[in-house]
Design a protein around this motif. Structure first.
Motif, PDB file in Angstrom:
ATOM      1  N   VAL A 199      -2.477  -1.503  -4.537  1.00  0.00           N
ATOM      2  CA  VAL A 199      -3.200  -0.244  -4.708  1.00  0.00           C
ATOM      3  C   VAL A 199      -4.240  -0.463  -5.795  1.00  0.00           C
ATOM      4  O   VAL A 199      -3.916  -0.587  -6.972  1.00  0.00           O
ATOM      5  CB  VAL A 199      -2.245   0.913  -5.089  1.00  0.00           C
TER       6      VAL A 199
ATOM      7  N   GLN B  80      -4.842   9.637  -4.984  1.00  0.00           N
ATOM      8  CA  GLN B  80      -3.985   8.505  -5.340  1.00  0.00           C
ATOM      9  C   GLN B  80      -2.735   8.483  -4.465  1.00  0.00           C
ATOM     10  O   GLN B  80      -2.254   7.408  -4.079  1.00  0.00           O
ATOM     11  CB  GLN B  80      -3.609   8.580  -6.824  1.00  0.00           C
TER      12      GLN B  80
ATOM     13  N   LEU C 269      -1.447   5.537  -2.034  1.00  0.00           N
ATOM     14  CA  LEU C 269      -0.064   5.044  -2.025  1.00  0.00           C
ATOM     15  C   LEU C 269       0.514   5.070  -0.616  1.00  0.00           C
ATOM     16  O   LEU C 269       1.147   4.107  -0.172  1.00  0.00           O
ATOM     17  CB  LEU C 269       0.799   5.912  -2.947  1.00  0.00           C
TER      18      LEU C 269
ATOM     19  N   LEU D 257       0.472  -1.951  -8.397  1.00  0.00           N
ATOM     20  CA  LEU D 257      -0.247  -0.721  -8.732  1.00  0.00           C
ATOM     21  C   LEU D 257      -1.192  -1.001  -9.889  1.00  0.00           C
ATOM     22  O   LEU D 257      -0.755  -1.274 -11.005  1.00  0.00           O
ATOM     23  CB  LEU D 257       0.737   0.389  -9.131  1.00  0.00           C
TER      24      LEU D 257
ATOM     25  N   PRO E  52      -2.381   3.047 -11.904  1.00  0.00           N
ATOM     26  CA  PRO E  52      -1.938   4.041 -10.909  1.00  0.00           C
ATOM     27  C   PRO E  52      -2.206   5.484 -11.268  1.00  0.00           C
ATOM     28  O   PRO E  52      -2.219   6.339 -10.382  1.00  0.00           O
ATOM     29  CB  PRO E  52      -0.432   3.784 -10.823  1.00  0.00           C
TER      30      PRO E  52
ATOM     31  N   MET F 187       3.043  -3.076 -12.271  1.00  0.00           N
ATOM     32  CA  MET F 187       2.177  -1.983 -12.715  1.00  0.00           C
ATOM     33  C   MET F 187       1.222  -2.479 -13.794  1.00  0.00           C
ATOM     34  O   MET F 187       1.630  -2.877 -14.876  1.00  0.00           O
ATOM     35  CB  MET F 187       3.004  -0.818 -13.263  1.00  0.00           C
TER      36      MET F 187
END
Length: 506
Positions: free
Chosen positions: A346, A415, A419, A432, A435, A463
């Motif tokens: 993402v 967002q 996802l 991510l 995020p 992340m």
């Protein structure tokens, strides 16, 4: 004479029957820094577009009273000529022009009708000094970082004798140093008598800088808080923003034993041929099944480059090293190879790279995995609808239907669509990248809750985040990057902001 430079009285703005603003009242005192906060979709940007003339007089109800007089701005130039400047999150600079050309575009220094470029450069230096930016005015804007470009936007506004400066999420794309510089500049220009309105989701910055805070929710004015009265703190702002108390911004997750190593990277290096430099050096890290691994670091540390090099190398870096998925050495020549191996990414730039803003929710969610809902190359539209409806429900995407254009959604809901798009490929590892950038605290909480649910289901997450609180609040382990290298690994128990910053600045 009134103490207020601006009064927006009973402002109502509708779009196709939907009230974006409902009798909003908003007052700003002369010479103060006034922050405007609220969840995405609360009406903040709409209110500022009404003020600046993007939505001209006659398209809204209510009055704008500026410097004691009712204003009827029919276009942006009307508000600019009145001394109002607005700087949007997406900067309005010309990247292939120089700094001095950008500063005075449309406002050129002229002598007898001819642009005086020498004097323009002289005046540019004066403007750059006002914003404490030490760059050669002949430098092309595209060769400067985002933080410096933001300062150029402010210098551009100051060159037009601005009285009221509006900044829409000015620090959203900045690292901590650039953010601090920008906030310090706002305090400095306050001393010069310039009034500022700042829209921001970063509540710590709001608390640090605001004289007053107005909260909008669902197009309504909820309250205005006064720093002098001690009314501005994070809990109070959040409560007014979301209509409820969020006692813990980072939802708790039951700690469980992690599974086998899903991803392992060793001696990983990357060379960017376009930039002509090494961007990753001998990177080592691993991710186990059922854990969230945070990657922290300052802007330019190589975090996004690392993610992209793993995810099929879309930037065509020259790669060296070993990459293993489920214990097997892999080499991805395309992002589709990474997807087939169970990796999804993402992107941090959901508007530029992550979503088709002119397409609906339905098409955005299905696009990464069309073969799943196709037979002999023909899409089963009924299945496509079922999938999109399921993700809309599971991710609580707030939209009238799956046919709503993604470009019309709030940042938080965009967002969630991004996802959903990648969850549909059913990955075992989800990367991510920033995020929660540019989304409000309520939407952040929802994203964090989704992340925890995915971990509970056995997924693994990498992340990447510039927000240290987010890294500390959500990660099981943290790797810290600087200059394209991993500078250290910290467990959630031993990690702190101080330790992360110490490693990030090595």
């Amino acid at each position: 004479m009134s103490e207020y430079i601006l009064e927006m009285d009973q402002i109502t703005k509708q779009f196709t029957g939907v009230k974006a603003l409902n009798n909003v009242n908003f007052k700003v005192k002369k010479g103060e820094i006034h922050c405007l906060v609220g969840e995405n979709g609360a009406g903040k940007s709409t209110l500022m577009k009404v003020l600046s003339g993007v939505y001209p007089y006659g398209t809204y109800d209510g009055n704008i009273i500026y410097e004691g007089e009712v204003q009827k701005f029919s276009k942006i130039n009307d508000s600019v000529n009145a001394g109002i400047a607005i700087i949007y999150q997406e900067l309005a600079l010309f990247p292939d022009l120089s700094v001095y050309e950008n500063l005075f575009v449309g406002n050129e220094v002229q002598h007898r009708g001819i642009v005086d470029w020498n004097q323009t450069i002289v005046e540019s230096k004066k403007m750059l000094e006002k914003v404490n930016l030490r760059v050669n005015p002949e430098t092309l804007v595209k060769d400067l970082g985002v933080g410096k470009q933001q300062l150029i936007e402010i210098a551009k506004a100051l060159s037009k004798d601005v009285k009221l400066l509006i900044l829409d999420e000015p620090t959203a794309a900045l690292n901590e140093d650039d953010s601090e510089n920008l906030l310090a500049l706002l305090k400095e220009i306050k001393k010069q008598g310039i009034t500022s309105i700042m829209i921001s989701h970063k509540l710590k910055e709001v608390i640090a800088i605001a004289d007053s805070v107005t909260v909008l929710r669902d197009g309504n004015t909820i309250c205005t808080l006064d720093a002098a009265k001690g009314e501005i703190n994070e809990n109070i702002i959040i409560k007014h923003m979301v209509g409820r108390e969020i006692t813990d911004i980072y939802p708790k997750r039951e700690k469980k034993a992690f599974g086998d190593t899903i991803l392992e990277v060793n001696n990983w290096s990357a060379y960017d041929s376009q930039l002509g430099k090494q961007i990753l050096r001998d990177v080592h890290f691993r991710v186990r099944q059922g854990e969230i691994v945070g990657i922290a670091g300052l802007m330019g540390a190589g975090r996004t480059e690392l993610a992209q090099s793993i995810f099929g190398n879309p930037k065509s870096y020259k790669l060296k090293g070993d990459l293993k998925v489920d214990g097997k050495t892999r080499s991805f020549k395309h992002t589709s190879d990474a997807i087939k191996a169970g990796i999804a990414y993402v992107t941090e730039d959901r508007k530029g790279d992550g979503l088709f803003l002119t397409q609906d929710i339905l098409k955005n969610i299905s696009v990464a995995n069309l073969h799943e809902i196709s037979t002999s190359g023909v899409i089963n539209e009924n299945e496509e609808i079922k999938v999109a409806e399921a993700y809309k429900k599971d991710l609580t995407i707030k939209a009238s239907s799956i046919e709503q254009l993604v470009g019309n959604l709030s940042g938080g809901n965009q967002q969630k669509v991004s996802l959903g798009k990648w969850l549909f490929v059913k990955p075992k590892l989800l990367i991510l990248d920033e995020p929660t950038r540019g989304i409000d605290v309520g939407a952040k909480f929802e994203i964090y809750t989704i992340m925890n649910s995915l971990i509970e289901e056995g997924m693994s997450i990498i992340m990447i985040s510039s927000e240290l609180g987010e890294v500390l609040g959500m990660s099981d382990r943290i790797y810290v990057m600087a200059d394209g290298e991993i500078k250290g690994e910290l467990s959630s128990e031993e990690a702190s902001q101080e330790k992360i910053m110490q490693l990030a600045t090595q």
